[in-house]
Design a protein around this motif. Structure first.
Motif, short mmCIF file in Angstrom:
data_model
loop_
_atom_site.label_atom_id
_atom_site.label_comp_id
_atom_site.label_asym_id
_atom_site.label_seq_id
_atom_site.Cartn_x
_atom_site.Cartn_y
_atom_site.Cartn_z
N UNK A 167 -9.82 130.29 -0.30
CA UNK A 167 -10.65 129.02 -0.18
C UNK A 167 -10.89 128.40 -1.54
N UNK A 168 -11.15 129.09 -2.70
CA UNK A 168 -11.37 128.89 -4.16
C UNK A 168 -10.01 128.29 -4.49
N UNK A 169 -9.00 128.59 -4.30
CA UNK A 169 -7.73 127.95 -4.64
C UNK A 169 -7.47 126.62 -4.08
N UNK A 170 -7.86 126.68 -2.80
CA UNK A 170 -7.85 125.38 -1.94
C UNK A 170 -8.85 124.15 -2.40
N UNK A 171 -9.91 124.77 -3.00
CA UNK A 171 -10.77 123.70 -3.38
C UNK A 171 -10.27 123.40 -4.75
N UNK A 172 -9.97 123.98 -5.40
CA UNK A 172 -9.20 123.53 -6.86
C UNK A 172 -8.20 122.51 -6.67
N UNK A 173 -7.17 122.98 -5.70
CA UNK A 173 -5.87 122.26 -5.40
C UNK A 173 -6.33 120.94 -4.91
N UNK A 174 -7.33 120.77 -4.38
CA UNK A 174 -7.79 119.58 -3.69
C UNK A 174 -8.30 118.61 -5.08
N UNK A 175 -9.25 119.33 -5.78
CA UNK A 175 -9.73 118.62 -6.84
C UNK A 175 -8.28 118.16 -7.83
N UNK A 176 -7.44 118.96 -8.00
CA UNK A 176 -6.24 118.57 -8.97
C UNK A 176 -5.65 117.49 -8.17
N UNK A 177 -5.38 117.41 -6.72
CA UNK A 177 -4.60 116.45 -6.20
C UNK A 177 -5.55 115.00 -6.44
N UNK A 178 -6.85 115.17 -6.17
CA UNK A 178 -7.57 113.77 -6.18
C UNK A 178 -7.51 113.23 -7.88
N UNK A 179 -7.48 114.14 -8.69
CA UNK A 179 -7.31 113.82 -10.08
C UNK A 179 -5.86 113.16 -10.22
N UNK A 180 -5.07 113.62 -9.69
CA UNK A 180 -3.30 113.05 -9.97
C UNK A 180 -3.59 111.73 -9.28
N UNK A 181 -3.99 111.72 -8.03
CA UNK A 181 -4.11 110.37 -7.27
C UNK A 181 -4.75 109.33 -7.95
N UNK A 182 -5.87 109.53 -8.69
CA UNK A 182 -6.74 108.39 -9.05
C UNK A 182 -6.20 108.25 -10.69
N UNK A 183 -5.37 109.03 -11.23
CA UNK A 183 -5.01 108.85 -12.64
C UNK A 183 -3.38 109.09 -12.81
#
Length: 185
Positions: A29-45
């Motif tokens: 779950x912790x990796x899942x949360x961090x992967x979602x954060x990374x994806x959000x950052x990549x999508x926004x930038x």
């Protein structure tokens, strides 16, 4: 190359390796949360995505930026994994690896991904109601909702779960009425 079969074929073994580490240390779950954060950052930038993919930029510079981006609280295993991707020149597949990891995580936890498109943003109560209905329809233990706004729907929502589409939009209803009356939508 984004989303191509080649990139998915390269990303999948990395995602499986990441899942293996996550399972070993009970960090799925912790990796899942961090992967979602990374994806959000990549999508926004898009600039960040370009920076990471650039063959001109030194690996040390990429590592520095990624360390800062992931922050102090980033899991050491995941951070080392990302640094390994830089070393192996596979960092350009970070987005696909994260997506594949989340796909594996959803399979592991019997969670479905529902793409919900609405005319305007859903509030928390509406999102929860949609998630509950999707859970009932699919029999999944959990529902992950990815929302999009499409003002052309006029009202209502469309829900896509896998290959199934549930169209409860006003635009869809008007199209069905038009077809039943013999018109062409």
């Amino acid at each position: 190359m984004k989303g191509s079969l080649v990139s998915i074929a390269i990303a999948e073994p990395y995602a499986q390796a990441l899942m293996s580490v996550a399972l070993s240390y009970n960090l799925t779950d912790a990796f899942g949360k961090e992967c979602r954060s990374l994806l959000a950052l990549l999508e926004k930038s898009p600039d960040l995505e370009e920076f990471i993919a650039s063959p001109v930029i030194k690996e040390t510079d990429k590592k520095t930026v990624l360390r800062q981006m992931m922050g102090e609280e980033a899991n050491l295993y995941l951070l080392n994994f990302v640094m390994l991707l830089v070393d192996k020149r596979r960092i350009i597949f970070l987005e696909q690896i994260c997506q594949q990891y989340l796909k594996l995580l959803r399979k592991l936890t019997n969670t479905v991904l529902a793409e919900v498109t609405s005319a305007k943003e859903l509030n928390n109560e509406q999102s929860e109601s949609v998630a509950n209905k999707i859970g009932e329809l699919t029999g999944a233990k959990g529902v992950e909702i990815k929302t999009k706004i499409d003002p052309d729907l006029i009202g209502g929502i469309t829900i896509k779960v896998g290959s199934q589409v549930f169209d409860a939009s006003l635009r869809g209803q008007l199209r069905r009425v038009s077809l039943s009356l013999g018109g062409i939508a």
